[in-house]
Scaffold this active site. Structure first.
Site, short mmCIF file in Angstrom:
data_model
loop_
_atom_site.label_atom_id
_atom_site.label_comp_id
_atom_site.label_asym_id
_atom_site.label_seq_id
_atom_site.Cartn_x
_atom_site.Cartn_y
_atom_site.Cartn_z
N ILE A 127 4.21 -13.70 3.20
CA ILE A 127 3.79 -14.08 4.56
C ILE A 127 2.98 -12.99 5.24
O ILE A 127 2.54 -13.14 6.36
CB ILE A 127 5.00 -14.44 5.45
CG1 ILE A 127 6.04 -13.33 5.43
CG2 ILE A 127 5.61 -15.76 5.02
CD1 ILE A 127 7.14 -13.51 6.44
N GLY A 128 2.79 -11.88 4.60
CA GLY A 128 1.99 -10.84 5.24
C GLY A 128 1.79 -9.66 4.30
O GLY A 128 2.58 -9.41 3.41
N GLY A 163 0.80 -5.54 4.34
CA GLY A 163 0.59 -4.36 5.19
C GLY A 163 0.15 -3.18 4.35
O GLY A 163 -0.14 -3.32 3.16
N GLY A 164 0.13 -2.03 4.98
CA GLY A 164 -0.34 -0.83 4.30
C GLY A 164 0.51 -0.46 3.10
O GLY A 164 0.01 -0.08 2.06
N GLY A 191 2.88 -2.46 1.59
CA GLY A 191 3.31 -3.52 0.69
C GLY A 191 3.21 -4.87 1.34
O GLY A 191 2.56 -5.04 2.37
N LYS A 199 10.45 -6.86 2.38
CA LYS A 199 9.23 -6.09 2.33
C LYS A 199 9.20 -5.35 1.00
O LYS A 199 10.00 -4.45 0.75
CB LYS A 199 9.21 -5.09 3.48
CG LYS A 199 7.96 -4.25 3.49
CD LYS A 199 7.84 -3.53 4.80
CE LYS A 199 6.57 -2.72 4.88
NZ LYS A 199 6.40 -2.08 6.15
N ASP A 214 4.87 4.38 14.01
CA ASP A 214 3.88 3.35 13.68
C ASP A 214 4.10 2.14 14.56
O ASP A 214 4.16 1.02 14.08
CB ASP A 214 3.99 3.01 12.19
CG ASP A 214 2.84 2.12 11.74
OD1 ASP A 214 1.81 2.10 12.44
OD2 ASP A 214 2.99 1.43 10.73
#
Ligand SMILES: *[C@@H]1O[C@H](CO)[C@@H](O)[C@H](O)[C@H]1NC(C)=O
Ligand SMILES: *[C@@H]1O[C@H](CO)[C@@H](O)[C@H](O)[C@H]1NC(C)=O
Length: 986
Positions: free
Chosen positions: A691-692, A694-695, A697, A713, A813
């Site tokens: 579903i997404g 990122g940097g 993983g 994740k 972050d």
């Protein structure tokens, strides 16, 4: 005919020059001589060609041979370029390629609020006719060139909000026509030039928020035209020079936040036009000069946080002008100034933490505009006057820690704006008036430490917004009214140290926001209601010194947030629940009961039922795996160490190194089963579950066989941790799984094998804040209330991790991608601390040694900085929520590097009304006010200097109290000022 032509010429500036030409001629349109024009053209086009493509696009009108029609350029009637004004144009570049020698006619150069960087070229000194230079709000650096001192025509010099360093050059002092010198919010150091007094035309001197040191030169007394002088937020030392007496036009004087010492010179009384006087946060001392009473035009007087002694000026409001008076944190004695009684102009009064002594009954009058009154920690006595109710705009009434006697006047119930009522630690008697139930806006009611008697009025149950109720340490009797269970926003409830009896109302278990519950030292009877099991957010629970009965195991098993518990001196029995609050506790917290046994080391083990208990736990384990919410019960699994999953071996027979040392997990529940079910449920991380990305993983939505959904994740690379470091690593992950807060996403744990490393989180329906802000179809549902709530949630989460965790955990972050929303649009910050924990481990363990949990003092400093990084990011996210999009350019170009109050508020403006997300309805008055408050706070969070940013704790408290404005250094800015003109001064 000729006359007509002239008029035309004045109107259109691109016609031949008449005005300055010696022999006017309509025949030969000479204009600026071709040479001048060509030179100007060349200078401008060369500069343009060295800017980046976006800036060149912005300057696309800059072509052809007539610069007078270009964006930002103005010419005189002779067609000579006299003004270059590209303020607020998102220009990115330096000034180096602007050949000033080719622009000799320039009168005004205004490039404020762009993204210029680099230093000011000394060749700027060639602009001999320049009267206005404005380069504020850029990223310019280096020192202010001494050559600017040769710009003798200069009237206004604005360099605020940049990164200039070094001293203020002496040469500036020869700009005898200067009326405005604006250098705030830079990094200027050194002394204020001794000769500054030569600036006799100066009206505005603003040096706020720099690193300027040394004394205030006495020559400032020569700047007799000064209207505003703001030297606040520097490191000025020494005494206030008595020569300020000569500044008879002075209207606004701020020396706040320096290290000035000594007394206030009595000559200050000559400043009869003074409206604003900020002397707060210095090291000033001594008695106030009696003459200060002559400053009858004052609307703002701030003396707080100094070492003043003696009495407050008694006649300070003799002309009914005073609006803000702060004198907190000094050693003032004597009564509240008598002139305050009739001072109907008052908006805000802060006199707390002094030694004021006197009868409050006569001292307080009727203040129609008063918003905030704090008199706590003094020695005031007497009774609260019933006329207080006529202060209809009062939002905060704080008079704790005095010797107030008498009753609470029931009329206080009519003060319907009241948000905070704090009368704790006084000598108040009588009953709690049931009229207080009418205070529908109340967020805090603190009446603890008095002599209140009678019953707790059930009417308090109508205070739906109440977050804090503290009536501990009184003589209250009767039962706890079940209506208190209606105060569904309560975070803090303390009824301890009274004579309350009967059983605890079941409905208290409905207070699902509750974080602190203290019912200790009463005569409460019966069992602890099973409904307490619903208090998932409870962190501190004290039920000690009552007469409570029965077993507590099942009730407390789900109190996953609990960090501190005390049930001592009751009549409880049976096994303790295996939650960390008990596991980490000493025997003191369970002492004096009938027969408790279990997890606390020095307590009797539950001998007879031990093996049975184990089996029971195992069964429970199986039962609870489906309900991931019930994790803490299973922490006993973690009580040992990591789990090396035996069944994993079967799953991965081809582990590269042939050993299974790499397969392990740190989880709050049975990791083995989870590992397998996640691999199975995602078909080994098939892209269709992703579903997404990122940097570090990808994130997968995983529907477990049990029906539960979690977010996983998966790291791009397997996180490798040396066996020797693993224990420590587990401790860290464990710490993160135990960080329980309603606004922090629950981390269930971490799994790693030779093939995959992943974190397991709770799954939230709405996805990230960024997704929600970008979802045009559903954006209307994300209304202002929800947005404010999201901002509050994020603030609370960060505050919790920074200030309530030991050691503090910085996020590093914070972004709209890392803030997830549940169905109720409640914010949950994700990825807390994991970046920090995981990165060092996966690359190099030694680089990490010592920083977590064992931080050396010097590392503590860097830690602090890291937290301030979070504060900054929070500021960005806040603006993003309010604007509906990332404030990117706004931030980089405006470089909001200091607090609002610290610069020249007359020249810079940020249009709040336009900035609000236009996709949803414009907020109503109250909400707009709140918005203004939040935006202002966001700006302070964006201060360039970390030390000028507030802490997240301050932010979170201020947002919760939403009306009181004390963030950072901007305490004297009024909401009305912020909202009304439709723009933000900063
Ligand atoms: C200026 O230049 C234009 C063409 O570039 C020319 O026609 C005109 O004669 C020149 N004028 C002067 C005064 O040099
Ligand atoms: C300063 O201002 C005065 C009065 O306006 C003017 O006459 C004078 O020429 C100015 N000085 C300079 C150097 O521009």
């Amino acid at each position: 005919m000729l006359f007509l032509a002239c008029v035309l010429l004045m109107l259109t500036r691109e016609m031949p020059c008449l005005a300055s030409s010696q022999s006017p001629s309509l025949v030969a349109p000479a204009g600026a001589s071709n040479q001048t024009r060509n030179e100007e053209l060349e200078a401008l086009l060369t500069w343009k060609s060295e800017l980046d493509s976006q800036s060149r696009y912005i300057l696309s009108s800059w072509n052809g041979s007539n610069p007078c029609s270009w964006r930002g350029i103005n010419c005189d009637p002779c067609g000579r370029v006299v003004s270059l004004d590209l303020s607020d144009s998102a220009i990115h570049g330096t000034l180096h390629y602007l050949n000033f020698s080719l622009l000799p006619n320039l009168v005004a150069l205004k490039l404020a609020n762009n993204s210029l960087f680099g230093n000011i070229p000394p060749s700027m000194a060639l602009l001999a006719k320049l009267t206005h230079l404005n380069l504020s709000q850029n990223g310019l650096s280096g020192s202010i060139p001494a050559q600017l001192g040769s710009l003798r025509s200069l009237q206004v010099l604005e360099l605020s909000y940049n990164n200039f360093n070094g001293p203020i050059p002496n040469e500036i002092c020869s700009l005898s026509n200067l009326t405005g010198l604006f250098l705030s919010a830079n990094k200027l150091s050194g002394f204020i030039p001794r000769e500054i007094g030569r600036l006799k035309s100066l009206n505005y001197l603003l040096l706020v928020n720099n690193h300027i040191t040394g004394p205030i030169p006495s020559s400032i007394g020569n700047m007799s035209s000064l209207i505003m002088m703001r030297l606040s937020e520097n490191q000025l030392v020494g005494a206030i020079p008595s020569s300020i007496a000569h500044l008879s036009n002075l209207n606004y004087l701020s020396f706040r936040m320096n290290k000035l010492s000594g007394p206030i010179p009595s000559s200050i009384s000559n400043l009869s036009d003074l409206n604003v006087l900020h002397l707060n946060r210095n090291e000033l001392s001594g008695f106030l000069p009696l003459e200060i009473n002559n400053l009858t035009s004052l609307t703002v007087l701030q003396l707080d946080n100094n070492n003043f002694v003696g009495q407050l000026p008694q006649e300070i409001c003799s002309r009914q002008a005073l609006e803000h008076l702060t004198a907190a944190n000094n050693r003032f004695i004597g009564p509240i100034p008598r002139s305050l009684r009739n001072c109907s102009s008052l908006h805000r009064v802060r006199l707390q933490y002094n030694l004021l002594k006197g009868n409050i009954t006569d001292a307080l009058g009727v203040y129609p505009y008063l918003d905030y009154l704090e008199l706590s920690n003094n020695e005031l006595y007497g009774e609260l006057p019933p006329t207080l109710e006529e202060c209809r705009n009062l939002t905060s009434l704080i008079i704790s820690n005095n010797r107030i006697s008498g009753i609470i006047p029931p009329q206080i119930g009519n003060m319907n704006q009241l948000h905070r009522l704090n009368l704790s630690s006084n000598d108040i008697v009588g009953e709690i008036p049931k009229d207080l139930g009418k205070l529908k806006s109340l967020l805090e009611l603190s009446l603890d430490g008095n002599y209140l008697a009678g019953h707790i009025p059930q009417e308090l149950g109508a205070l739906f917004d109440l977050q804090k109720l503290n009536i501990a340490g009184n003589n209250l009797s009767g039962s706890i009214p079940t209506e208190l269970g209606e105060c569904s926003n309560l975070l803090f409830l303390n009824l301890s140290g009274n004579n309350l009896d009967k059983s605890i109302p079941v409905k208290i278990g409905n207070l699902q926001s509750l974080q602190v519950l203290d019912l200790s030292k009463n005569f409460l009877m019966g069992e602890i209601p099973g409904q307490f099991a619903q208090l998932h957010r409870l962190e501190i629970l004290n039920l000690s010194h009552n007469q409570l009965l029965g077993s507590i195991e099942s009730t407390f098993a789900n109190m996953v947030s609990l960090t501190s518990i005390d049930i001592s001196y009751n009549e409880l029995e049976g096994p303790l629940p295996n939650v960390s609050a008990f596991r980490n506790a000493t025997i003191e917290v369970v002492r004096g009961n009938k027969g408790l046994c279990g997890v606390i080391a020095s307590l009797n083990p539950c001998a007879a039922t031990m093996s049975e208990g184990k089996n029971k736990n195992k069964k429970l384990l199986l039962l609870l795996i489906p309900t991931l919410g019930c994790l803490l019960m299973l922490l006993l699994v973690m009580g040992t160490s990591s789990i090396v999953c035996r069944r994993l071996r079967k799953l991965e027979p081809s582990s590269k190194d042939g050993s299974n040392e790499n397969s392990w997990a740190v989880l709050n529940f049975n990791g083995c089963i989870l590992y397998e079910s996640i691999i199975a449920a995602t078909k080994e991380f098939d892209a269709k579950y992703c579903i997404g990305v990122g940097g570090h993983g990808s994130v997968y939505k995983v529907q477990l066989q049990t029906g539960e959904t979690v977010a996983v994740k998966k790291f791009k690379e397997v996180v490798e941790v040396k066996i020797s470091s693993r224990k420590a690593f587990e401790r860290e992950i464990h710490a993160l799984t135990e960080a329980r807060h309603r606004n922090i996403i629950k981390l269930h744990g971490f799994c790693s094998s030779s093939r995959y490393s992943f974190l397991v989180y709770e799954f939230l329906e709405l996805g990230s804040l960024k997704d929600v802000l970008n979802d045009e179809e559903r954006i209307t549902a994300f209304d202002w209330n929800k947005r404010v709530n999201v901002i509050k949630g994020v603030a609370n989460a960060l505050s919790y991790m920074h200030h309530d965790c030991s050691p503090p955990i910085a996020h590093r972050d914070v972004s709209s991608k890392n803030i997830l929303l549940d169905e109720q649009y409640e914010a949950h910050v994700s990825d807390f601390g994991t970046a920090k924990v995981l990165q060092p481990y996966s690359s190099n363990w030694t680089s990490f040694a010592g920083t977590f949990g064992y931080a050396a003092p010097e590392l503590a400093y860097t830690m602090e900085v890291k937290e301030k990084c979070d504060v900054y990011s929070f500021g960005v996210v806040t603006l993003e929520v309010i604007m509906g999009r990332h404030p990117g350019e706004l931030i980089s170009s405006l470089a909001f590097s200091a607090s609002l109050s610290s610069s020249n508020s007359t020249t810079s403006c940020w249009p709040l009304k336009q900035a609000l997300d236009q996709r949803i309805a414009y907020p109503n008055g109250d909400m707009l006010g709140q918005m203004a408050f939040i935006v202002k706070m966001a700006f302070t969070c964006l201060s360039a200097k970390p030390e000028h940013r507030p802490s997240m704790q301050q932010v979170s408290q201020e947002i919760s109290a939403h009306k009181s404005i004390m963030i950072g250094t901007s305490e004297d800015i009024k909401l009305e000022e912020l909202v009304d003109p439709g723009c933000f001064s900063y």
